[in-house]
Design a protein around this motif. Structure first.
Motif: not given
Length: 649
Positions: A187, A189, A195-196, A311, A541, A543, A551, A568
């Motif tokens: 993660f 975040e 998110r994703g 989350s 979720t 992505q 990332y 994610s």
């Protein structure tokens, strides 16, 4: 802000003298009760290492014996007449804490209200928290032990300061704390900003309300040489709360470019513009106050998490990470979790008939206060109250069964990972299509499901885990059938189950996708389908395709190329009863929960025009699109005696 006098005149001019008498009487009663047991010191200016002073209210028992401290640091307004109205919350909380033999301390973060300096949401909290704890532990009335408590932004600094392990920090109780996490495991975040790899729009709305007027550059301040008495007097007339124009976020969140969303409202420059430029793994995220998984953690913790919070998945990943990696064995051993079926920071909302969104979830009451004070008694007072042995490491509410359950681990011991595969004949569009979930591996023939994603007409959000977007948007669990009727939503279902199954743990997703766009998003939603057709969301979720290989890099799509997309993960605990069905929805938007991908392959945040993406989800032996869920074998529900560590009242 109205003064007390102007409020009195306003009430009287409206013929509300009776209400005024009740208000004053309530104020006097609370103060009388508190003053009878507490020494009250308000607007104490506590110095930080760089000379900045933080406004601090102290409420401590009338005793000659040293006492432990429960500290709440917050960016929010805790003044009794805060935001121009009587708010007794601080006094009530202080009374509850002091009567149990603790000093209660509430402190504003730097740059907030009476605290000096410039507020930095991801900057100074780590060092300020360390300095505040040391100062409190060293006071002559303190026994040297400090515990931390708070929800949302009043919790999110706790992880960062626990990583510093300041002397005096004995235990923490973070509640609804996701935005304190930067990177943990898979993660990234970065304080709930992503998110994703997709910006979460709630952060833009929250930062508009709290991130610029109180930043320190644009707010009035008092002279530093004011006496404590003068500061207290002035606090009754000026609390330095900004009066921010109301925003209709249901309209404003559509504004493009994204980076201009606050400027369009007439707001001054703020951290929003800086943060929205950052990619998920920008080095700047690692320079501030966030907790990252390369840090140690130095305190026993009682974590409070909600199934419909922002989350829950990274929160649970964080707890597991600390248990496995904390250098101090006592810290690693003493990480406890409560996971409730409520919205963000709504732990006290549970009743005999708890309703979250529109879904009835039974009697979800829990004795939070009793467990919290037993926890603090153990770590701050040294009481041998057996809270560590009689309290399960994980207490979680299983929706559908509507029961509290317990485990030593998360996911629960004995949970088996079961894979469901997506399949169809190429027509999974909407709930009326032929999308199915099956435990059988698909055959060799690929029948991809196609849909069109136009960022001008995104799939509208319907519930879920979020906060802070205003009254136009409600979090929680809602019937998704209207969303599932859209042609740009792919629907895959098991059909009615012959036997019930409990899913408790992480929900992992792998999709095989293609697109004619250089970059696009894919959303996934987990749904419980009732026998009468109602379809309640459990988690969702998203992505961004360009981050499918990590990332720290951007890899764009090529037209017609099928790529593997790890999405994610999600988390839940839900019982799908006999006759219910397990379902997932797949699309490319969930707006305004997540910012729209404009599909150009550009930076998105500074673009005003998007392109239409024609997206596909593939499913075959070669492209086994799937979800992997933790299936728990039937067991007895947690006895009522474990709700909060003792019997339910």
């Amino acid at each position: 802000m109205k003064t007390r006098k102007s409020q009195v005149l306003s009430l009287l001019s409206l013929g509300l003298g009776g209400c005024l008498i009740l208000l004053v009487a309530a104020q006097d009663k609370i103060l009388d009760s508190l003053e009878a047991i507490a020494v009250i010191e308000q607007k104490v200016m506590v110095p930080m290492r760089d000379g900045v002073r933080l406004a601090t209210d102290i409420y401590r028992p009338k005793t000659d014996q040293p006492v432990p401290v429960i500290l709440s640091r917050t960016p929010y307004n805790f003044n009794p007449w805060g935001d121009g109205k009587w708010n007794p919350g601080t006094y009530r909380q202080a009374y509850d804490v002091v009567k149990r033999g603790y000093a209660y301390v509430v402190q504003n973060e730097r740059g907030r209200y009476f605290s000096e300096g410039e507020w930095q949401i991801l900057g100074a909290p780590r060092t300020d928290g360390y300095d505040a704890i040391q100062w409190l532990a060293g006071q002559p009335w303190s026994n040297g032990k400090v515990g931390l408590i708070g929800c949302s932004s009043s919790a999110e600094w706790q992880m960062g300061v626990a990583a510093l392990d300041p002397p005096g920090l004995a235990a923490v109780v973070p509640q609804g704390f996701g935005a304190g996490i930067g990177r943990v495991g898979g993660f990234y975040e970065q304080g709930n900003f992503y998110r994703g790899g997709v910006p979460q729009m709630l952060m833009l709305a929250w930062l508009y309300d709290y991130g610029f007027v109180q930043s320190g550059r644009y707010r009035p301040t008092f002279p530093k040489d004011l006496s404590g008495e003068e500061r207290i007097r002035l606090s009754k007339y000026f609390d330095l709360a900004a009066e921010i124009p109301a925003v209709d976020w249901s309209k404003q969140l559509w504004h493009l470019p994204l980076i201009d969303i606050v400027n369009d409202l007439g707001g001054p420059k703020s951290c929003i513009e800086e943060m929205i430029r950052r990619a998920p793994n920008d080095p700047a995220w690692y320079e501030g106050g966030l907790y990252h998984d390369d840090m140690d953690f130095g305190a026993p913790a009682l974590w409070m998490i909600s199934w419909f919070d922002i989350s829950s998945s990274p929160n649970l990943a964080l707890v597991d990470h600390i248990r496995r990696n904390a250098k101090d064995p006592e810290v690693a051993e003493n990480q406890f979790v409560v996971i409730a079926p409520v919205n963000h920071c709504a732990f006290g909302s549970a009743s005999e008939d708890t309703v979250v969104g529109d879904r009835h979830l039974g009697n979800a009451r829990f004795e939070y206060d009793r467990l919290i004070y037993d926890w603090f008694d153990r770590w701050l007072k040294g009481k041998d109250n057996d809270v560590l042995t009689r309290t399960p490491k994980v207490q979680y509410y299983t929706m559908g069964l509507n029961e509290w359950k317990s485990s030593d681990t998360w996911p629960p011991a004995g949970a088996e990972k079961v894979t469901w595969y997506l399949t169809s004949k190429g027509q999974a569009n909407s709930v009326y299509g032929d999308g199915r979930l099956t435990t059988q591996m698909p055959g060799s023939e690929d029948h991809p499901d196609s849909f069109t994603y136009d960022p001008r007409y995104p799939v509208p959000m319907s519930g879920g885990g979020f906060c802070c977007l205003g009254p136009e948007y409600r979090s929680g669990s809602f019937d998704q059938r209207q969303t599932e009727a859209r042609h740009d939503v792919l629907v895959y279902s098991t059909g009615p189950l012959k036997e019930g199954i409990e899913i408790s743990g992480p929900v992992e997703i792998t999709l095989y996708v293609s697109s004619d766009a250089r970059d696009t998003d894919f959303t996934v939603k987990l749904v419980d389908v009732y026998p009468d057709g109602r379809a309640y969301n459990l988690d969702d979720t998203i992505q961004r395709a360009r981050y499918r290989e990590g990332y720290d890099r951007e890899v764009f799509m090529e037209q017609g190329q099928v790529v593997k997309l790890p999405v994610s993960p999600m988390s839940t605990s839900n019982y799908f009863g006999p006759g219910h069905g397990l379902r997932i929805e797949v699309s490319s938007s969930n707006f305004p929960r997540y910012a729209r991908n404009l599909n150009t392959g550009g930076r998105n945040y500074d673009e005003t025009e998007g392109v239409v993406a024609h997206n596909r989800v593939h499913h075959s032996k070669r492209y086994p699109s799937q979800i992997r869920l933790s299936v728990v074998k039937p067991s007895k529900a947690m006895s009522p005696g474990l709700r909060g560590g003792r019997g339910q009242d």
